[in-house]
Design a protein around this motif. Sequence first.
Motif: not given
Length: 403
Positions: A237-259
């Motif tokens: 993101s660069s306010p000086a250039d009028g550029l916005t970058v928005n990370v909107a969602n993230i997900h991953g993994g399944t169960v707790l006993n698995r990397v």
Amino acid sequence: MIEDLTARAQHHLPEALHWLRRMVEINSFTTNVPGIQAVGQLTAACFDTLGFTSEFVPASHPAHGPHLLLRRQGLAASAPPIVLVTHLDTVFPPEEEVQNNFRWQEEDSRIYGPGSVDNKGGTALIWLLLRTMKDVLPDLFENTHWLIAANAAEEVIGSDFAQRTQERCPQGARAVLVFEGGPRDEAGYHIVTARKGRLEYRITCQGRAAHAGSNHALGINAVVELAALLPFVHALSSPADGLTVNVANIHGGTVLNRVPHEAVAELEMRAFDPQVLARAATALEAMAGPTAAGAQIVVERLGSTTAWPGGAETDRLFEAWAQAGAALNLPVLPMARGGLSDANYLCSLAPTLDAMGPSGGNAHCSERTADGSKLPEYVEPDTFVPKAVMNILALASLASPSA
């Protein structure tokens, strides 16, 4: 002439608001196809009173209703049209309207209701200005080739509506006027003269699954590896250039006993300058490849919307509205917006202006709280007449021999 225009617009305002109420009382959530069809038929009937012929065009997405194109060629059938743009859909599902008792309500010099400003109010204002023009400036009304283009799925911004509109303008257009709501504040009325472009991305991190207890060291945690990358993405993101970058969602993994073997993030970036957006895209896409821990980063572009950066032709078109506002003692100011609209897709047809519709607020909100901290979408009916007269005066100046 201003007095005549104002008087006739005021005379026709009750009928314009009657059409608006009928539109607002029909739910037209983007995927409510019967509702979209009903609003489309009502809109066609509204403009049939002014001699417009209607054409319903299927949307490319099967979950969306048909777009509506209304044409009145008058005595200028061979001339490029003036394109007046609105949309039929809203963001409110039927159950949300019921849950929040969100409906047509007149109070405190406002009209509340779904689509009251976004964008059924814009449709009603188009009718009001054309109806008034027909009374006071009949030659301008009759000698202009008009095309009213109503998007059935503007709230999800697809390109097929613009393609269908452009196909009906083989010689281009005289001007494109988008009747999204027009902000009004203590400085005056604002007209949008530029909008940012947008790129959408998905970043996938492919790690290695392993038992979190007995084989933890053999795994490559995709969630951790992706999380380590995201601060660098955010830093683009660069306010000086009028550029916005928005990370909107993230997900991953399944169960707790698995990397976790996979993690995914989705984001968008916006800028007015196409070169700024292109540089940011290049920097993001360069992040693809292996991480130090052995995970693999995949960067995938999901979609793009071209910027409408404005420019000299837009500025010249805006000047007609600035002069019309001055004649009415209403300051008119140019405004650049980060949000998208049909202007992004139709600006290639002709010089373009946006926010030509009435003023209002709280678009996309249906909630109301007792303390007034949340108020639903509303339109300000006292802005219809001045905005209609302003539009007519500006259009009349475009039609003059010196324009």
